[in-house]
Design an enzyme around this catalytic site. Structure first.
Site, PDB file in Angstrom:
ATOM      1  CG  ASN A  27      -1.664   1.222   1.566  1.00  0.00           C
ATOM      2  OD1 ASN A  27      -1.559   2.204   0.516  1.00  0.00           O
ATOM      3  ND2 ASN A  27      -2.330   1.508   2.545  1.00  0.00           N
TER       4      ASN A  27
ATOM      5  CE  LYS B  81      -0.135   3.175   4.860  1.00  0.00           C
ATOM      6  NZ  LYS B  81      -0.030   3.254   6.301  1.00  0.00           N
TER       7      LYS B  81
ATOM      8  CG  HIS C  24      -5.645   1.863   5.041  1.00  0.00           C
ATOM      9  ND1 HIS C  24      -5.291   2.736   6.047  1.00  0.00           N
ATOM     10  CD2 HIS C  24      -4.799   1.174   5.063  1.00  0.00           C
ATOM     11  CE1 HIS C  24      -4.104   2.605   6.423  1.00  0.00           C
ATOM     12  NE2 HIS C  24      -3.758   1.335   5.760  1.00  0.00           N
TER      13      HIS C  24
ATOM     14  CD  GLU D 238      -2.934   5.398   6.668  1.00  0.00           C
ATOM     15  OE1 GLU D 238      -2.866   5.480   5.359  1.00  0.00           O
ATOM     16  OE2 GLU D 238      -2.030   4.900   7.233  1.00  0.00           O
TER      17      GLU D 238
ATOM     18  CD  GLU E 123      -3.073  -2.240   7.199  1.00  0.00           C
ATOM     19  OE1 GLU E 123      -2.355  -2.693   6.590  1.00  0.00           O
ATOM     20  OE2 GLU E 123      -3.968  -1.339   7.151  1.00  0.00           O
TER      21      GLU E 123
ATOM     22  N   GLY F 297       2.626   2.236  11.031  1.00  0.00           N
ATOM     23  CA  GLY F 297       3.730   3.562  10.778  1.00  0.00           C
ATOM     24  C   GLY F 297       4.455   3.881  12.189  1.00  0.00           C
TER      25      GLY F 297
ATOM     26  CB  SER G  23       5.350  -1.607  11.987  1.00  0.00           C
ATOM     27  OG  SER G  23       4.998  -0.426  12.239  1.00  0.00           O
TER      28      SER G  23
HETATM   29  P1  13P Z   1       3.079   0.196   7.591  1.00  0.00           P
HETATM   30  O1  13P Z   1       3.819  -0.858   7.166  1.00  0.00           O
HETATM   31  O2  13P Z   1       4.030   1.820   7.127  1.00  0.00           O
HETATM   32  O3  13P Z   1       3.055   0.318   9.145  1.00  0.00           O
HETATM   33  O4  13P Z   1       1.643   0.657   7.297  1.00  0.00           O
HETATM   34  C1  13P Z   1       0.682  -0.376   7.119  1.00  0.00           C
HETATM   35  C2  13P Z   1      -0.413  -0.213   6.396  1.00  0.00           C
HETATM   36  O5  13P Z   1      -1.222   0.863   6.720  1.00  0.00           O
HETATM   37  C3  13P Z   1      -0.502  -0.857   5.021  1.00  0.00           C
HETATM   38  O6  13P Z   1      -1.937  -0.656   4.680  1.00  0.00           O
END
Ligand code: 13P
Length: 250
Positions: free
Chosen positions: A9, A11, A95, A97, A167, A173, A213
């Site tokens: 992803n 982002k 997601h 976010e 997740e 992150g 992560s």
């Molecule tokens: P990270 O791997 O940067 O923690 O992000 C995970 C994520 O949100 C994947 O959709």
């Protein structure tokens, strides 16, 4: 046996030139992989360029969101028809976010998951608890709410073409990965929910990814868990070398 699925992803990262460079490097590095489904999820503006580069390779294409209508007066949105047209195989839905910053709810997630199926896109539906949920002991309640409402009304066939990404929001992150045991516990719980909602055969066949992560140094321990079937990778998917190491976790 469930075939592992590792998805990046990206982002809100990468311009066209940067995205093309990344996926061109990646294409060469993972060309020999046959036992893992590999997916990249770039921003809308680079889908077309990336689709061209990965055509006829072992890399699939995902968008990061979409609206559920086919076309019309929905300024700023993009439809499942358009994603299919540009070459997407998958679409990430719900997601955390999007839930946190853009008002995504279980209801909008469900509309999008159903619209994806209606147009031959495989949804990767994200679920997961926040830190305060985990600390107050309601992880299972929150995850159940996301899973049951997000998948409401799907047929067994549609469910088999759906990927779930667990997740935990506190692990995204932050560098704080869920321990393999913590992740496994929730993955097993999700599989149990699928058995109740659909059937044990469907539950056994659906792939559940872990995200939060995931890095080259922790992927193997996570993937060794019986109910973890892949990863949804954020930061580490932005670098061809580290994403390749994750794809080649064995
Ligand atoms: P990270 O791997 O940067 O923690 O992000 C995970 C994520 O949100 C994947 O959709």
């Amino acid at each position: 046996m469930r075939k592992p699925i590792i998805a990046g992803n990206w982002k809100m990262n990468k311009t066209i030139g940067e995205a093309c460079e990344l996926v061109t490097d990646l294409k060469g590095m993972v060309a020999d992989v046959t036992d893992v489904d590999i997916v990249v999820g770039p921003v809308f503006t680079v889908l077309s360029s990336v689709a061209e580069i990965i055509k006829d390779t072992n890399i699939g294409l995902a968008a990061q969101d979409m609206y559920w209508e086919e076309s019309g007066a929905f300024t700023g949105e993009i439809s499942p028809v358009m994603l299919k047209n540009v070459g997407c195989d998958y679409v990430i839905i719900g997601h955390s976010e999007r839930r946190a910053y853009f008002g995504e709810t279980n209801e909008t997630v469900n509309n999008k998951v159903k619209a994806a199926h209606a147009h031959g896109l495989k949804p990767i539906m994200c679920v997961g608890e926040k830190l305060e949920d985990r600390e107050s002991g309601i992880t299972e309640k929150v995850v159940k709410d996301h899973v049951v409402n997000g998948l409401d009304g799907l047929t067994e066939k549609q469910m088999l073409n759906t990927v779930i990404a667990y997740e935990p929001v506190w692990a995204i992150g932050t560098g704080k990965t869920a321990t393999p045991d913590q992740a496994q516990e929730v993955h097993k719980f999700i599989r149990g929910l699928l058995a109740d909602m659909f059937s044990s055969e469907v539950a056994e066949a659906v792939r559940i990814q872990y995200g939060g992560s995931v890095k080259p140094n922790n992927v193997s321990d996570l993937m060794a868990q019986p109910d973890i079937d892949g990863g949804l990778i954020g930061g580490a998917s932005l670098d061809a070398e580290s994403f390749t190491q994750i794809v080649k976790f064995k």
